[in-house]
Design a protein around this motif. Structure first.
Motif, PDB file in Angstrom:
ATOM      1  N   ALA A 103      68.055  26.219  65.557  1.00 43.92           N
ATOM      2  CA  ALA A 103      68.293  25.090  64.288  1.00 43.92           C
ATOM      3  C   ALA A 103      69.478  25.680  63.649  1.00 43.92           C
ATOM      4  CB  ALA A 103      67.227  24.940  63.538  1.00 43.92           C
ATOM      5  N   ILE A 104      70.330  24.301  63.579  1.00 39.31           N
ATOM      6  CA  ILE A 104      71.527  24.555  62.831  1.00 39.31           C
ATOM      7  C   ILE A 104      71.478  23.787  61.461  1.00 39.31           C
ATOM      8  CG2 ILE A 104      73.928  23.770  62.747  1.00 39.31           C
ATOM      9  CD1 ILE A 104      73.962  23.885  65.936  1.00 39.31           C
ATOM     10  N   GLY A 105      71.539  24.482  60.501  1.00 42.15           N
ATOM     11  CA  GLY A 105      71.050  24.021  59.052  1.00 42.15           C
ATOM     12  C   GLY A 105      69.625  23.693  58.917  1.00 42.15           C
ATOM     13  N   HIS A 106      69.228  22.477  58.820  1.00 37.52           N
ATOM     14  CA  HIS A 106      67.581  21.949  58.819  1.00 37.52           C
ATOM     15  C   HIS A 106      67.308  21.158  60.006  1.00 37.52           C
ATOM     16  CE1 HIS A 106      67.200  23.531  54.770  1.00 37.52           C
ATOM     17  NE2 HIS A 106      68.479  23.048  54.159  1.00 37.52           N
ATOM     18  N   ARG A 107      68.279  21.252  61.008  1.00 39.22           N
ATOM     19  CA  ARG A 107      68.042  20.376  62.150  1.00 39.22           C
ATOM     20  C   ARG A 107      67.799  21.206  63.608  1.00 39.22           C
ATOM     21  NH1 ARG A 107      71.348  15.281  62.955  1.00 39.22           N
ATOM     22  NH2 ARG A 107      69.488  14.249  62.067  1.00 39.22           N
ATOM     23  N   ALA A 108      66.638  20.984  64.070  1.00 38.79           N
ATOM     24  CA  ALA A 108      66.638  21.645  65.424  1.00 38.79           C
ATOM     25  C   ALA A 108      67.293  21.150  66.462  1.00 38.79           C
ATOM     26  CB  ALA A 108      64.968  21.559  65.860  1.00 38.79           C
TER      27      ALA A 108
END
Length: 138
Positions: free
Chosen positions: A51-56
């Motif tokens: 994930a990057i930040g809160h996004r898979a």
């Protein structure tokens, strides 16, 4: 696709120049522990999520005990990256007009059973391990 080919894949621009502090990597080294102990090794997977930040943005399912029927090679790896694609498997269409449900083999309860019954499936696959469930679905 071989690992060297995978490393040559072009990432979409939104996945370039990512600050490492924004990257989260999740690993389950033995998904399907109970099934492994029962000798159901086909259900065992190694899961990696990114994930990057809160996004898979990507993931890997490695099935170490999968036995390829064509060449007897042991193990396979399925992967996907948002904006790039997927590999390690060829998707197939479900049988026309047939409802197949994949569900837990060890954590069922009355709510799960009610949901399955509401779908009136033609077939119910009871399997263990989150990764193996995903493999059965795709």
């Amino acid at each position: 696709m071989q690992i060297q080919e995978m490393l040559q894949l072009k990432l979409p621009t939104h996945l370039e120049d990512i600050d490492p502090k924004d990257v989260c990597i999740w690993v389950d080294p033995l998904d399907g522990t109970s099934e492994y102990a029962q000798g159901l090794v086909e259900h065992v997977t190694v899961l990696v999520g990114v994930a990057i930040g809160h996004r898979a943005i990507g993931g890997v399912i490695h099935q170490p005990y999968y036995k390829n029927k064509e060449n007897e090679i042991l193990g396979r790896t399925l992967w996907g990256i948002n904006g790039v694609g997927f590999g390690g498997f060829a998707p197939i269409a479900p049988p026309h007009g047939k409802i197949i449900v994949t569900t837990t083999s060890s954590h069922s309860n009355s709510n799960v059973q009610a949901a399955i019954n509401a779908l009136s499936p033609d077939e119910v696959l009871h399997v263990g391990g989150a990764g193996y469930k995903v493999i059965r679905i795709i």
